[in-house]
Design a protein around this motif. Structure first.
Motif, mmCIF file in Angstrom:
data_model
loop_
_atom_site.group_PDB
_atom_site.id
_atom_site.type_symbol
_atom_site.label_atom_id
_atom_site.label_comp_id
_atom_site.label_asym_id
_atom_site.label_seq_id
_atom_site.Cartn_x
_atom_site.Cartn_y
_atom_site.Cartn_z
ATOM 1 N N ALA A 1 0.836 -1.208 0.000
ATOM 2 C CA ALA A 1 0.000 0.000 0.000
ATOM 3 C C ALA A 1 0.872 1.259 0.000
ATOM 4 N N GLU A 2 1.931 1.262 0.809
ATOM 5 C CA GLU A 2 2.829 2.420 0.859
ATOM 6 C C GLU A 2 3.478 2.679 -0.493
ATOM 7 N N MET A 3 4.051 1.619 -1.084
ATOM 8 C CA MET A 3 4.770 1.794 -2.343
ATOM 9 C C MET A 3 3.833 2.193 -3.477
ATOM 10 N N PRO B 1 -6.827 21.954 0.488
ATOM 11 C CA PRO B 1 -6.506 21.925 1.932
ATOM 12 C C PRO B 1 -6.955 20.657 2.641
ATOM 13 N N PRO B 2 -8.170 20.139 2.404
ATOM 14 C CA PRO B 2 -8.560 18.902 3.101
ATOM 15 C C PRO B 2 -7.674 17.713 2.714
ATOM 16 N N ARG B 3 -7.338 17.629 1.403
ATOM 17 C CA ARG B 3 -6.493 16.511 0.972
ATOM 18 C C ARG B 3 -5.087 16.627 1.554
ATOM 19 N N ALA B 4 -4.525 17.837 1.534
ATOM 20 C CA ALA B 4 -3.181 18.043 2.078
ATOM 21 C C ALA B 4 -3.136 17.690 3.557
ATOM 22 N N ALA B 5 -4.201 18.033 4.269
ATOM 23 C CA ALA B 5 -4.253 17.737 5.705
ATOM 24 C C ALA B 5 -4.267 16.232 5.963
ATOM 25 N N ALA B 6 -4.770 15.460 5.006
ATOM 26 C CA ALA B 6 -4.814 14.007 5.176
ATOM 27 C C ALA B 6 -3.543 13.327 4.661
ATOM 28 N N VAL B 7 -2.983 13.856 3.543
ATOM 29 C CA VAL B 7 -1.842 13.206 2.896
ATOM 30 C C VAL B 7 -0.565 13.334 3.732
ATOM 31 N N PHE C 1 3.907 10.545 6.820
ATOM 32 C CA PHE C 1 4.721 10.313 8.016
ATOM 33 C C PHE C 1 4.408 8.948 8.636
ATOM 34 N N LEU C 2 3.123 8.575 8.629
ATOM 35 C CA LEU C 2 2.737 7.263 9.149
ATOM 36 C C LEU C 2 3.336 6.146 8.289
ATOM 37 N N GLY C 3 3.298 6.345 6.971
ATOM 38 C CA GLY C 3 3.878 5.357 6.070
ATOM 39 C C GLY C 3 5.368 5.189 6.292
ATOM 40 N N LEU C 4 6.086 6.317 6.467
ATOM 41 C CA LEU C 4 7.521 6.251 6.732
ATOM 42 C C LEU C 4 7.803 5.522 8.039
ATOM 43 N N PHE C 5 6.995 5.816 9.059
ATOM 44 C CA PHE C 5 7.161 5.155 10.353
ATOM 45 C C PHE C 5 6.944 3.641 10.227
ATOM 46 N N LEU C 6 5.892 3.240 9.501
ATOM 47 C CA LEU C 6 5.599 1.813 9.338
ATOM 48 C C LEU C 6 6.687 1.110 8.533
ATOM 49 N N PHE C 7 7.244 1.799 7.528
ATOM 50 C CA PHE C 7 8.313 1.211 6.724
ATOM 51 C C PHE C 7 9.543 0.937 7.591
ATOM 52 N N VAL C 8 9.915 1.909 8.422
ATOM 53 C CA VAL C 8 11.061 1.731 9.323
ATOM 54 C C VAL C 8 10.767 0.624 10.331
ATOM 55 N N LEU C 9 9.531 0.621 10.874
ATOM 56 C CA LEU C 9 9.149 -0.373 11.875
ATOM 57 C C LEU C 9 9.228 -1.792 11.306
ATOM 58 N N ILE C 10 8.744 -1.971 10.083
ATOM 59 C CA ILE C 10 8.753 -3.296 9.466
ATOM 60 C C ILE C 10 10.179 -3.745 9.170
ATOM 61 N N ASN C 11 11.066 -2.813 8.854
ATOM 62 C CA ASN C 11 12.461 -3.174 8.622
ATOM 63 C C ASN C 11 13.167 -3.589 9.903
ATOM 64 N N ILE C 12 12.672 -3.096 11.028
ATOM 65 C CA ILE C 12 13.253 -3.496 12.319
ATOM 66 C C ILE C 12 12.565 -4.747 12.844
ATOM 67 N N PHE C 13 11.240 -4.798 12.722
ATOM 68 C CA PHE C 13 10.443 -5.949 13.172
ATOM 69 C C PHE C 13 9.625 -6.474 11.988
#
Length: 463
Positions: free
Chosen positions: A15-17, A39-45, A50-62
């Protein structure tokens, strides 16, 4: 549960990629950016990125999406590495299909230079993310796997540059390392469950006696993973530490002195000897000719040539004496560097011949107060063993019959009990496999569990 967590990780990464591949052109193309990023889309994207980046790093560690750690750190790293390679393979295939289908069947929203640059950047990000997954996984398995050995590490490096073949090589590496991690976890849990039983806590300590041309080294254990498995189950383990290349008589005298030293040091009264190859002959000599019998409770010989090797008689008869002495000088020089004070290559070899063993057997009767038992194994074909056993096997088979690459089953039989180890399928069990020399998990034979059961039986005998 493990598979479910891996599927969740793969879906998150996919999903991230995919989102990045679609989103980046909208960022780089000014016309699309102004139309898309309300503005509404930017507020969501932005939070989603940032969540996607966090999950990518998390999956690479765990990569297995779990914080639970149940067994050794090395095996945890290995299992995580195999999981990362599985994620790389699954998301790589899925992303390739997605990119092709998206490009062919979904009409692009832009055609300007910014859009083209964005599409190239999005592809670059996909390659970068997949590369992180791959290198994170391959480094982990290459640095922790025992079963890959040199062979599959080299195949992986060479085939990594060959299209399609590299997918086959990667699948093999994933299969080998996943099986290894699962097997080691099962063994860890088994030892945890039976820890209180202390199956291998025998009345007398164990003395492991090595074979010819090897020594007991601190950083390379002749017995592989076996001592650790025995200690995990309550055993007290000592080593013979005799010379690697000397006559049976000289090594037997050294072993007798070693046994007395252990008895005096620990007050254990007696020891249980487990001896491999020529070490069994050395141990018998120590017991019957050097006065060690009162201090030995049992002798278990593993693939010991009690009746010698007929092929050794043949080789010594056919090879010119000049060549024998030349080879002996080179071996003796090398063995001195490994700790032998007075190596004698030819004496060690001659004492393994059938003629020498026949003479010695008539002079060394078993002592009635010592329990004797023996074990012999069999290879199924020449390719079953590592070098040089694969080359020796046909020669030994010609002269001695079924064998482990060096010692025939008939020659290995000695004492009150004889255990014949064979596998109906696969490679069989070689001379080196019996001491876990290559740390290889042999199909159909768990060498560590075999020794645990062997010592547990000694315990049950009150030894």
């Amino acid at each position: 549960m493990k598979h479910i967590r891996k599927i969740i990780s793969a879906l998150i990464l996919f999903a991230e990629m995919s989102a990045l591949y679609i989103l980046i052109p909208y960022i780089t193309d000014s016309g699309l950016r102004n139309a898309f990023f309300t503005p509404p889309r930017a507020a969501a994207v932005i939070p989603a990125c940032f969540l996607g980046l966090f999950l990518f790093v998390l999956i690479n560690i765990f990569p297995r999406f779990t914080f639970l750690r149940t067994f050794g750190s090395r095996n945890q790293i290995l299992e995580d590495g195999a999981a990362l390679l599985q994620l790389f393979l699954s998301t790589g295939v899925a992303e390739s299909l997605f990119v092709i289908l998206y490009t062919l069947f979904l009409r692009p929203d832009g055609t300007g230079p910014g859009y083209v640059v964005g599409r190239l950047v999005s592809l670059l990000f996909l390659v970068l993310m997949e590369s992180v997954l791959f290198w994170n996984g391959i480094i982990r398995v290459y640095t922790t796997s025992v079963q890959l050995g040199i062979k599959w590490r080299v195949i992986g490096i060479v085939c990594g540059w060959i299209p399609l073949v590299h997918i086959w090589a990667l699948c093999r590496i994933i299969a080998i390392t996943s099986r290894e991690a699962a097997f080691e976890e099962e063994k860890f849990l088994l030892d945890q469950i039976r820890a209180e039983s202390r199956l291998c806590e025998t009345k007398y300590p164990l003395l492991l006696v090595h074979g010819v041309f090897f020594r007991d080294f601190r950083f390379f254990n002749y017995w592989g993973r076996i001592p650790h498995a025995l200690k995990q189950n309550g055993a007290s383990v000592y080593y013979g530490s005799q010379q690697s290349a000397a006559s049976v008589a000289d090594c037997g005298q050294e072993l007798a002195e070693r046994i007395l030293a252990i008895v005096r040091e620990t007050g254990c009264e007696r020891v249980n000897i487990i001896a491999h190859s020529k070490g069994g002959l050395d141990s018998r000599y120590a017991i019957s000719a050097c006065g060690a019998a009162p201090y030995v409770a049992s002798l278990t010989t593993i693939n010991t040539p009690h009746r010698g090797c007929i092929f050794a008689d043949y080789l010594l008869d056919k090879i010119p004496v000049k060549i024998q002495k030349s080879v002996a000088r080179k071996y003796n020089a090398a063995l001195k560097k490994f700790g032998d004070s007075n190596p004698d290559f030819l004496s060690a070899v001659r004492d393994l011949t059938a003629s020498a063993c026949d003479r010695r057997n008539s002079m060394l009767p078993n002592c009635p107060e010592v329990f004797y038992q023996s074990v012999g194994s069999q290879m199924n074909c020449a390719s079953s063993g590592r070098f040089p056993l694969n080359m020796a096997y046909p020669l030994v088979r010609h002269f001695d019959g079924a064998n482990d690459g060096l010692v025939s089953l008939e020659s290995a039989c000695w004492g009150d009990n004889f255990t014949r180890l064979v596998t109906s399928e696969g490679r069989g069990i070689s001379h080196g496999d019996m001491i876990d020399l290559n740390r290889e998990n042999v199909p159909g034979f768990d060498v560590r569990e075999f020794y645990v059961n062997l010592v547990a039986n000694l315990k049950n005998r009150g030894l």
